[in-house]
Structures are given as structure tokens and as C-alpha cells.
Enzyme design. Structure first.
Site, PDB file in Angstrom:
ATOM      1  N   TYR A  90      36.720   5.356  -0.024  1.00  0.00           N
ATOM      2  CA  TYR A  90      36.313   5.748  -1.379  1.00  0.00           C
ATOM      3  C   TYR A  90      35.835   4.542  -2.199  1.00  0.00           C
ATOM      4  CZ  TYR A  90      39.607   9.444   0.040  1.00  0.00           C
ATOM      5  OH  TYR A  90      40.286  10.411   0.721  1.00  0.00           O
ATOM      6  N   TYR A 106      43.129  19.991  -3.017  1.00  0.00           N
ATOM      7  CA  TYR A 106      42.632  18.963  -2.084  1.00  0.00           C
ATOM      8  C   TYR A 106      43.308  19.185  -0.742  1.00  0.00           C
ATOM      9  CZ  TYR A 106      41.898  14.602   0.359  1.00  0.00           C
ATOM     10  OH  TYR A 106      41.566  13.687   1.316  1.00  0.00           O
ATOM     11  N   ASP A 141      49.758  24.006   2.356  1.00  0.00           N
ATOM     12  CA  ASP A 141      49.497  22.610   2.698  1.00  0.00           C
ATOM     13  C   ASP A 141      50.550  21.774   1.966  1.00  0.00           C
ATOM     14  OD1 ASP A 141      48.659  20.014   2.915  1.00  0.00           O
ATOM     15  OD2 ASP A 141      46.558  20.405   2.394  1.00  0.00           O
ATOM     16  N   LYS A 201      51.774  12.957   5.604  1.00  0.00           N
ATOM     17  CA  LYS A 201      52.171  11.904   4.666  1.00  0.00           C
ATOM     18  C   LYS A 201      53.579  11.303   4.908  1.00  0.00           C
ATOM     19  CE  LYS A 201      48.538  11.708   1.670  1.00  0.00           C
ATOM     20  NZ  LYS A 201      47.717  12.905   1.403  1.00  0.00           N
TER      21      LYS A 201
HETATM   22  C1  LIG Z   1      46.504  13.548   1.882  1.00  0.00           C
HETATM   23  C2  LIG Z   1      46.366  15.017   1.997  1.00  0.00           C
HETATM   24  C3  LIG Z   1      45.609  15.603   3.028  1.00  0.00           C
HETATM   25  C4  LIG Z   1      44.841  14.788   4.031  1.00  0.00           C
HETATM   26  O1  LIG Z   1      45.654  13.997   4.831  1.00  0.00           O
HETATM   27  P1  LIG Z   1      45.029  12.751   5.612  1.00  0.00           P
HETATM   28  O2  LIG Z   1      46.152  12.230   6.433  1.00  0.00           O
HETATM   29  O3  LIG Z   1      44.549  11.780   4.581  1.00  0.00           O
HETATM   30  O4  LIG Z   1      43.904  13.277   6.440  1.00  0.00           O
HETATM   31  C5  LIG Z   1      45.557  16.975   3.079  1.00  0.00           C
HETATM   32  N1  LIG Z   1      46.212  17.745   2.191  1.00  0.00           N
HETATM   33  C6  LIG Z   1      46.949  17.223   1.196  1.00  0.00           C
HETATM   34  C7  LIG Z   1      47.672  18.119   0.256  1.00  0.00           C
HETATM   35  C8  LIG Z   1      47.040  15.837   1.056  1.00  0.00           C
HETATM   36  O5  LIG Z   1      47.755  15.319   0.058  1.00  0.00           O
END
Ligand SMILES: *Cc1c(COP(=O)(O)O)cnc(C)c1O
Length: 435
Positions: free
Chosen positions: A26, A153, A247, A277
Site C-alpha cells: 500500500y 474488508y 470472516d 491474523k
Molecule cells: C487482514 C484481513 C484479511 C486478509 O488477510 P491477509 O492475511 O492479509 O490476506 C481478511 N479479512 C479480514 C477481516 C482481515 O482483517
């Protein structure tokens, strides 16, 4: 000038040499300042090449739950490294992945008990989307689209970009290159719930699933919603017979201070959940897509063509799974969720003085997430430098100044973050609002 003094002025040689070759996330490389060289981490702190320390207020993109270099995770990874750093998961099995799958299945509520591993959050979301689409195809139903939400996101790969907020900065450039999805408002009230219903019934033939970040939309601006919103989503998905995907890549592993997972905290059970994460406590890349029994059964039978057609090379990497198992040990033996809740209470109290500053729109917290929302950041490089000068590592974006510290952060370090957030916001307010 000795080497140490030279390093303070110019940075280490590896940085200067490598900066001409690396491409950063970014980042407009034409104008980007050189990033800050880090040499080690301990607890919530990063040690810089010039000897200074910064308190990490964002836990390396929300991963470092237990602090840097936690000895229990270090020991588990070292032990695994000496035995088997990697082995393929096709046709061969190793203990760490199987134990981790069993443990995640045990920790997640209800029938979420079938774990598919990958290496990154975006890929785990792609897999969830692929699972949802194939779940229907295996029944002879060709549904291809998803409903997702403004402010959401879900990653940077193509399928995940298509379910992100289309207007918000990151991916608007790719409009036209992405699959068309139905991105609508979260059903936070009766009107938006009716709009969701209408969307699901108008496109009933084509919608495979609904995807949401439960409780907190993270990268879209740390926006909060409540359990009732998720309940409305679950009910709508049940009424229209579509799959619900949570997610939990950001909120999972205690971040909300309510429970280890949002699906547990809210009592709303999705059909598929994605995790990444903090899964390895910020040690190694790993992600998981966890399906319910119902979804998994949609792939069973004697037709080889009904198998889930996915298999990342490094899936279930033993080192990453060892780190995740050790991280789960710590979630079991230490009160991380309670710590996250306590961080929230501390931040709510200590960020409050920022609320009335000119230009500040909102101050909010949810577990170990503290946000000062302003009208616009204006001079973000200046803000970032103010935080570094204050000894903390924070990365304001969009229109928020936020912290998501390691859950195990000590009160002194947390106070340093909160204090810097209020002081810098005050300076920002005076500078841009004459406040
Ligand atoms: C960070 C994130 C992603 C993407 O994960 P990456 O390991 O960066 O590909 C997807 N969904 C959410 C909610 C996130 O916070």
C-alpha cells in the site's frame, strides 16, 4: 564516525541496499520515506536499529496477541524446527496440523468442526467463497454471487476484493475487473433488514452466501455493530436458504474482549468461519477456513468430482501449526479475553478526553480496540511522526487514529499508547482546527 552513529543517521546497510529493490505494501514507492528498521521485539515493544524502543499499538497488523518472542511459542517452533519444518498435507499427516484442527473444532461453537488450512487470510476467504459455491454446485445448483457489506474488508486477492467495500479507497481502482457482488448496508435496523431481504429474494437463484466481519469491520474503519445485526443476518440467510460466512480474521482470538470468537460471543453460528491474523500469535503465516457439518456433508459421497478442489502447497505447515498450538495453550492458560476486555475499559476511560476536541467525530472502543475518529486525517505522515516521537507505533488510516495492542500488553505500555493518542490528537486539532 563509528558504525553505530552512522546507522543512527542513515539506517543499516541492509536497509539502504534493499530499499532500491523491495516493493512495499500500500505504498507509493516514488514518495515513500524509508521505513523504520526494527531489530528485535519483546512483549509489546519493538527495538529499533538506532536503539530506541516503540510500544507497538497495532500488534503488527493485529497478529501479536501474546507479545513478541513469547518463550512458550518460541520453544514450540524451535522444537518443531528440529523435527520437521514442513511436509505436504496431501497423503501425509503430521501431528501439529491434526491436533490444531481438533482444538479449533473444540473451541468453535456448534457444528463448526471441519478445518481447512491455508497460509493467509485472503486465501482462507477465497476458500470459504469457493466452498460456498461448490456446496451448491454439488447439488446441481449454479449459484455464483455473494452478498457483502459496505465498510467491509475481506482481503486483497481478486475474489476477496469483490466482496470488499467498493467505494472505500483500497480497491476502487479495480472496479470492472472484479466479479459483481451485492454490496449493501449491514442490517442494523428494520429498513436495512428489509433491504437485505429484498436483495436475497430478488437474486435467490444466484446468491451462494453472505459474508460479514462480525461485530467489528476492521480495515474498513473499525466500525462496530451489535449481535442483533448478526442475528438478523442469520435469520435472513435461513429464510432464503443461503450460507452465512463469518470472516473472523480480525475479531477472532479474543480481540473483542467478549469471547474467543464473535460467533461464540453472540450465539450466532455461521456456516463457515475464517481465521488468521492472531492464529499463530503473530509468529508465522497461517489461516483456517472452518466449515459446519452441514457444509462438509455437501461434499461427501462417491463422486470424486464433489471433493473440495483446493490445496495450497504449504497448507498446514508444521512450524505454523506448532506456533498456533502453542498460542492456543496461552489462550487456555492465561486470561486473554479478560485482558482484552480490561484494555477496552482502560481505553474507554483514557481516550475520552479526545471526544470534545474540534475535528473529533467519535471515540469508541470494543475490547482491545480503541478508536478516535476525526473528520479527516489531513497530514498523515506528520501524525505518524508524532507517534514515533511519542515512542509508540500507530498507523492512522482513513479517518481514524486507532490502537489494537497485543492482548498481553502491560498497563504502563497501554497508558503510553492512550496518552500519545490523546496528546497527538490534541496537537492535530490545534494544528488543523485552531482548537
Ligand atoms: C487482514 C484481513 C484479511 C486478509 O488477510 P491477509 O492475511 O492479509 O490476506 C481478511 N479479512 C479480514 C477481516 C482481515 O482483517
Amino acid at each position: 564516525m563509528d558504525a553505530a552513529a552512522a546507522a543512527v543517521r542513515t539506517g543499516p546497510a541492509w536497509l539502504n541496499d534493499g530499499f532500491g529493490h523491495i516493493w512495499l505494501p500500500y505504498t507509493q514507492m516514488g514518495t515513500a520515506p524509508k521505513p523504520i528498521p526494527v531489530v528485535s521485539g519483546s512483549g509489546a515493544r519493538l527495538k529499533l536499529a538506532d536503539g530506541r524502543e516503540l510500544v507497538d499499538g497495532i500488534a503488527s497488523w493485529w497478529t501479536v496477541a501474546h507479545g513478541y518472542c513469547h518463550p512458550h511459542i518460541q520453544a514450540a517452533v524451535e522444537d518443531q524446527l528440529g523435527r520437521l519444518p514442513h511436509v505436504m498435507l496431501g497423503g501425509l499427516a503430521h501431528e501439529q496440523a491434526y491436533r490444531l484442527a481438533t482444538r479449533l473444532a473444540g473451541l468453535l461453537p456448534g457444528s463448526l468442526d471441519r478445518v481447512f488450512f491455508s497460509e493467509s487470510g485472503s486465501v482462507s476467504v477465497e476458500i470459504a467463497m469457493k466452498m460456498a459455491i461448490q456446496y451448491w454446485r454439488n447439488q446441481g445448483i449454479a449459484r455464483s454471487r455473494f452478498v457483502s457489506f459496505r465498510g467491509g474488508y475481506h482481503g486483497d486477492t481478486f475474489a476477496t476484493m469483490s466482496v470488499c467495500d467498493p467505494e472505500e479507497g483500497m480497491h476502487s481502482l479495480f472496479r470492472g475487473a472484479l466479479a459483481e457482488q451485492h454490496v449493501i448496508d449491514l442490517p442494523v435496523d428494520d429498513d436495512s433488514a428489509a433491504a437485505l431481504d429484498a436483495c436475497l429474494s430478488d437474486h435467490a437463484d444466484d446468491i451462494a452466501g453472505v459474508i460479514v466481519e462480525p461485530l467489528v469491520q476492521g480495515a474498513g474503519g473499525m466500525r462496530l455493530h451489535d449481535a442483533a445485526t448478526l442475528k438478523r443476518l442469520r435469520d435472513a440467510c435461513d429464510r432464503h436458504g443461503v450460507l452465512l460466512i463469518f470472516d473472523e480474521i480480525f475479531v477472532g482470538f479474543g480481540r473483542t474482549g467478549r469471547a474467543l470468537f464473535a460467533c461464540e460471543a453472540t450465539g450466532v453460528e455461521p456456516d463457515i468461519v475464517t481465521l488468521s491474523k492472531a492464529l499463530t500469535g503473530g509468529t508465522l503465516p497461517l489461516a483456517a477456513t472452518v466449515a459446519s457439518g452441514k457444509v462438509f456433508e455437501g461434499f461427501l459421497g462417491d463422486d470424486a468430482g464433489h471433493a473440495l478442489m483446493h490445496g495450497p502447497t504449504y497448507m498446514g505447515n508444521p512450524l505454523a501449526c506448532a506456533a498456533a498450538n502453542a498460542s492456543l495453550d496461552l489462550f487456555e492458560s492465561e486470561p486473554r479475553v479478560a485482558q482484552a476486555a480490561a484494555i477496552g475499559r482502560f481505553l474507554a476511560r483514557h481516550l475520552e478526553p479526545a471526544r470534545d476536541l474540534p475535528g473529533v467525530r467519535d471515540v469508541r472502543t470494543e475490547g482491545a480496540i480503541g478508536v478516535i475518529e476525526v473528520d479527516a486525517l489531513r497530514d498523515n505522515p506528520w501524525l505518524k511522526q508524532c507517534f514515533i516521537d511519542a515512542g509508540v507505533w500507530l498507523r492512522p488510516f482513513g479517518n481514524i487514529i486507532y490502537t489494537t495492542p497485543p492482548l498481553a500488553i502491560g498497563e504502563d505500555d497501554l497508558a503510553r499508547i492512550a496518552d500519545a493518542m490523546v496528546r497527538v490528537t490534541r496537537a492535530w486539532s490545534e494544528r488543523f482546527h485552531g482548537g
